[in-house]
Design a protein around this motif. Structure first.
Motif, PDB file in Angstrom:
ATOM      1  N   ARG A 465       1.317  -1.082   0.142  1.00  0.00           N
ATOM      2  CA  ARG A 465      -0.047  -0.020  -0.238  1.00  0.00           C
ATOM      3  C   ARG A 465       0.261   1.357   0.163  1.00  0.00           C
ATOM      4  NH1 ARG A 465      -2.515  -2.688   4.488  1.00  0.00           N
ATOM      5  NH2 ARG A 465      -4.404  -4.285   3.861  1.00  0.00           N
ATOM      6  N   LYS A 466       2.204   1.152   0.848  1.00  0.00           N
ATOM      7  CA  LYS A 466       2.834   2.421   0.662  1.00  0.00           C
ATOM      8  C   LYS A 466       3.944   2.566  -0.299  1.00  0.00           C
ATOM      9  CE  LYS A 466       2.822   2.648   5.777  1.00  0.00           C
ATOM     10  NZ  LYS A 466       3.974   2.188   6.871  1.00  0.00           N
ATOM     11  N   THR A 467       3.530   1.280  -1.415  1.00  0.00           N
ATOM     12  CA  THR A 467       4.909   1.368  -2.046  1.00  0.00           C
ATOM     13  C   THR A 467       3.889   1.765  -3.781  1.00  0.00           C
ATOM     14  OG1 THR A 467       5.996  -0.381  -1.387  1.00  0.00           O
ATOM     15  CG2 THR A 467       6.332  -0.384  -3.616  1.00  0.00           C
ATOM     16  N   GLU A 468       4.857   2.544  -4.352  1.00  0.00           N
ATOM     17  CA  GLU A 468       4.173   2.794  -5.770  1.00  0.00           C
ATOM     18  C   GLU A 468       4.113   1.275  -6.741  1.00  0.00           C
ATOM     19  OE1 GLU A 468       7.442   5.413  -7.993  1.00  0.00           O
ATOM     20  OE2 GLU A 468       6.530   6.158  -6.189  1.00  0.00           O
ATOM     21  N   GLY A 469       2.669   1.378  -7.532  1.00  0.00           N
ATOM     22  CA  GLY A 469       2.870   0.691  -8.441  1.00  0.00           C
ATOM     23  C   GLY A 469       2.296   1.026  -9.595  1.00  0.00           C
ATOM     24  N   SER A 470       2.043  -0.216 -10.398  1.00  0.00           N
ATOM     25  CA  SER A 470       1.174  -0.302 -11.136  1.00  0.00           C
ATOM     26  C   SER A 470       0.694  -1.422 -11.662  1.00  0.00           C
ATOM     27  CB  SER A 470       1.281  -0.002 -13.273  1.00  0.00           C
ATOM     28  OG  SER A 470       2.182  -0.558 -13.772  1.00  0.00           O
ATOM     29  N   GLY A 471       1.099  -2.402 -11.343  1.00  0.00           N
ATOM     30  CA  GLY A 471       0.714  -4.049 -10.977  1.00  0.00           C
ATOM     31  C   GLY A 471       0.377  -4.952 -12.465  1.00  0.00           C
ATOM     32  N   LEU A 472       1.548  -4.029 -12.834  1.00  0.00           N
ATOM     33  CA  LEU A 472       1.701  -4.652 -14.682  1.00  0.00           C
ATOM     34  C   LEU A 472       2.953  -4.302 -15.223  1.00  0.00           C
ATOM     35  CD1 LEU A 472       0.313  -1.973 -16.602  1.00  0.00           C
ATOM     36  CD2 LEU A 472      -0.338  -4.319 -17.091  1.00  0.00           C
ATOM     37  N   GLY A 473       4.241  -5.215 -13.915  1.00  0.00           N
ATOM     38  CA  GLY A 473       5.377  -5.456 -13.931  1.00  0.00           C
ATOM     39  C   GLY A 473       5.667  -6.694 -13.895  1.00  0.00           C
ATOM     40  N   LEU A 474       4.711  -7.964 -13.745  1.00  0.00           N
ATOM     41  CA  LEU A 474       5.164  -8.849 -12.944  1.00  0.00           C
ATOM     42  C   LEU A 474       4.062  -9.790 -14.631  1.00  0.00           C
ATOM     43  CD1 LEU A 474       4.979 -10.415  -9.754  1.00  0.00           C
ATOM     44  CD2 LEU A 474       7.091  -9.973 -10.813  1.00  0.00           C
TER      45      LEU A 474
END
Length: 509
Positions: A465-474
């Motif tokens: 929740r505290k880490t930025e990311g798009s959920g697309l990398g993996l």
């Protein structure tokens, strides 16, 4: 006047509507199928009766015609009823005489049945006549003639009558082996002897139906043989039972397949609806996340530009620091946009890979160089170990290096703020070259390992929740590796870190 917002059915409402529109009509159809199975025997009996109707009509006309051509002859001390072809139809023990109101015969049961004939003896014709008699539950067929005041006659043999029927039925096409015979017409005893006789008659009739041969079809003969019926009996297996059993089995199998298909269809549809609803929710979350991720660097860039434009920073060191922050925010924004565009190209099938045979170190060096540039100055323990003598791999260097870089970035993000340890290893595994990225982060629960490669999916915990990311990398990394004929695996336990491995096939020589 404003138009109302469109209503989007939820998954539960859609599934309930599916059940209402599919399952309920299917249940009604199944009910009709069950009723058809239950009534199958009656339906088969009706079909067989209709098939034999013509044959029975012909035989019921031919048999009386053949009997009318017979004559009575005196054979010694008994009478015989013979046809023109000398075929005897009489019972040797069935001779009788009626004279002066008395019946003379050796068979007492026949005498009881002939008692009804005494009052009408004077009206009998003087030529041999075949007719039936039914008295007290006993039915006989006799041939008699009047000679003055005396009536003589003989009881016909059931065996001989069956032989006559078989002779008349020869040459008629039948779908199954059957035989024709004459049986008494069941009589209603409701008016004879009250309730006890009625019950006894019904019990006897039920016993006869249960123990006797099944009747395929029947036809009552016309007067004066109205006490007998011409019936068709099976020889061997009951065709009604076999046909109804076979049809019931077919109906049962079809009904089972219908239920199986219905269950599979409803389950599959529900699963698709659930996945689509979940994907829609994930897309909504992704849009919100991307909007937030875009807004943050854009806000920072705008603020820094305003500070420089208004001349608020006089110190060259502060200006350089702001420029470095602008560079970092710009790279962050560019990386997010590029990742979204890259996924769009992969999803639409427009992603083209420029494959070439090259050393594994080229891929590793490209990913490591990009990772070190992004994380320059960050405190972490980063080790790289490449096995000597690794074979070449046939890959798109930029794409595979990008997939490996995604793993390195995830390892950095989810390893905690301090004491980060990341290890990159390259080694051979049979026909593959394994590129493994191991960290000492929070790890991944078993229930999340299968889903982390889905698009837009992110493990829900405090760190993510505290880490930025798009959920697309993996998801992007998996698509890239799959397109190169490889696979991506993960080994992880909560609190013990994770190890992601890219398995790339060795290039053909």
């Amino acid at each position: 006047m404003s138009r109302p917002a469109p209503v989007i059915l939820s998954f539960r409402r859609t599934f309930a509507l599916l059940i209402l529109l599919v399952v309920l009509p299917s249940a009604g159809l199944s009910g009709f199928g069950v009723v058809a199975i239950i009534n199958e025997r009656a339906a088969v009996e009706k079909r067989l009766e209709a098939a034999w109707r013509g044959t029975l009509a012909d035989l019921s006309a031919e048999v009386p015609r053949a009997l009318s051509s017979g004559r009575l002859e005196q054979w010694g001390d008994r009478l015989a009823f013979v046809l023109p072809d000398q075929q005897e139809l009489s019972d040797p023990e069935g001779t009788f005489h009626v004279e002066n109101g008395l019946v003379r015969t050796k068979d007492p049961q026949l005498a009881e049945a002939l008692a009804a004939l005494v009052p009408e003896a004077a009206s009998l014709p003087t030529v041999p006549t075949v007719f039936s008699l039914a008295t007290n539950g006993r039915t006989v067929m006799v041939a008699a003639e009047r000679q003055g005041a005396t009536v003589r006659g003989v009881r016909l043999s059931n065996v001989a009558l069956d032989a006559l029927l078989s002779e008349k039925a020869q040459g008629r096409a039948t779908s199954e082996p059957v035989r024709f015979t004459l049986l008494p017409v069941p009589r209603d005893a409701s008016s004879e002897g009250g309730i006890v006789n009625r019950l006894m008659s019904e019990v006897a009739q039920a016993r006869q139906n249960a123990l006797g041969p099944p009747v395929l079809a029947e036809r009552v003969l016309s007067a004066p043989l109205q006490d007998f019926r011409l019936v068709v009996l099976p020889m061997g297996e009951d065709p009604v039972a076999s046909a109804s059993t076979r049809n019931r089995a077919v109906y049962g199998v079809l009904l089972g397949l219908f239920y199986l298909t219905l269950t599979f269809g409803v389950g599959y549809t529900a699963r698709v609806l659930y996945r689509e609803a979940r994907l829609s929710r994930m897309k909504t979350d992704f849009v919100s996340l991307v909007s937030h991720e875009l807004r943050t660097p854009l806000t920072s860039i705008r603020m820094f530009i305003e500070m420089l434009a208004l001349g608020r920073l006089k110190d060259p060191a502060q200006q350089q620091e702001v420029l470095d922050l602008l560079t970092k925010e710009t790279e962050r924004l560019s990386d997010l946009i590029e990742r979204v565009l890259d996924w769009a190209r992969i999803e639409s099938g427009r992603k083209v890979y420029q494959r070439e045979s090259l050393p594994v170190t080229n891929v590793v060096d490209a990913a490591v160089a990009a990772f070190r540039t992004q994380r320059h100055g960050d405190g972490m323990e980063f080790t790289v170990k490449v096995e000597d003598g690794l074979p070449h791999v046939e890959v798109d260097r930029v794409a595979v290096a990008g997939a490996l870089l995604n793993l390195l970035q995830n390892a950095y993000k989810y390893s905690g703020p301090t004491n980060r340890r990341i290890a990159l290893r390259a080694q051979r595994d049979g026909g593959y070259v394994n590129l493994s990225v191991e960290d000492n982060g929070v790890g991944i629960a078993r229930k999340d390992r299968k889903r982390i490669f889905e698009r837009f999916y992110r493990v829900d915990n405090l760190l993510t929740r505290k880490t930025e990311g798009s959920g697309l990398g993996l998801a992007i990394s998996k698509r890239i590796v799959d397109s190169h004929g490889g696979r991506i695996t993960v080994k992880s336990e909560p609190g013990q870190g994770s190890c992601f491995t890219l398995q790339l096939p060795v290039a053909r020589e």
